[in-house]
Design an enzyme around this catalytic site. Structure first.
Site, short mmCIF file in Angstrom:
data_model
loop_
_atom_site.label_atom_id
_atom_site.label_comp_id
_atom_site.label_asym_id
_atom_site.label_seq_id
_atom_site.Cartn_x
_atom_site.Cartn_y
_atom_site.Cartn_z
N GLY A 99 -2.21 -0.28 -3.46
CA GLY A 99 -1.60 -1.21 -4.38
C GLY A 99 -0.31 -1.83 -3.89
O GLY A 99 0.24 -2.72 -4.54
N ASN A 129 -2.49 -7.53 -1.40
CA ASN A 129 -2.19 -7.42 -2.83
C ASN A 129 -1.27 -8.53 -3.31
O ASN A 129 -1.36 -8.97 -4.46
CB ASN A 129 -1.61 -6.03 -3.15
CG ASN A 129 -2.67 -4.96 -3.03
OD1 ASN A 129 -3.78 -5.11 -3.53
ND2 ASN A 129 -2.33 -3.88 -2.35
#
Length: 184
Positions: free
Chosen positions: A44, A73
């Site tokens: 993430g 991301n």
């Protein structure tokens, strides 16, 4: 060698010890025993997250080489390319200032925000690598994303079978730096 990346390098959805970074460490033990891979990747993470974590990691690990695998991301969130670029440049300069050589792994960019955005993000990797005089590894996952049987059920993350191909895409770019730990 410090690897600062996101889920593509952290081993998201994979059994322990099977990510491309784990395989890199195993290959280093056999072919360049003075080297080891230190995985500082977090699923993430964005370039901003990596920037926040890099300086402490450089101080703690004192790597001879740094692989930066971030930006995917950011692109999923529509982060402006100039912000991605600035974060990457700052990270590269911090790593170089610590005495490490740097390789920038180009992020895959999904077409969520259209072709002009995707093209701008892809181009910034080429420009940054050229301007900062570092190694650029072309999208090391793009080849597996289009191959049947190499992706997890989410369609975003490569599966265990893909990890060797990912390492093989990175290896030729970093292998020349491994002749001895002090080669920059």
């Amino acid at each position: 060698m410090l690897i600062v990346g996101d889920s593509l390098s952290s081993g998201y959805g994979l059994a322990n010890g099977t990510s491309w970074v784990d395989r890199l460490d195993a290959r280093l033990k056999k072919t360049a025993p003075d080297w080891r891979a230190i995985n500082a990747s977090v699923s993430g993470d964005t370039t901003q997250n990596g920037l926040q974590r890099l300086k402490p990691a450089l101080s703690r690990q004192r790597p001879q080489g740094v692989l930066i695998e971030l930006g995917g991301n950011d692109a999923l969130r529509g982060t402006p390319p100039k912000v991605i670029r600035q974060n990457l440049v700052t990270m590269i300069r911090q790593a170089k200032a610590s005495g490490a050589w740097v390789a920038l792994l180009e992020a895959p960019v999904l077409p969520n925000y259209g072709k002009p955005y995707a093209d701008a993000v892809a181009k910034l990797y080429m420009d940054v690598a050229r301007e900062e005089k570092i190694i650029r590894v072309p999208c090391f996952v793009c080849g597996v994303g289009v191959s049947a049987g190499l992706m997890q059920a989410d369609g975003i993350h490569p599966n265990e079978k893909a990890q060797a191909k990912m390492l093989d895409a990175v290896w030729p770019y970093i292998q020349p730096k491994l002749t001895c730990p002090s080669k920059k």
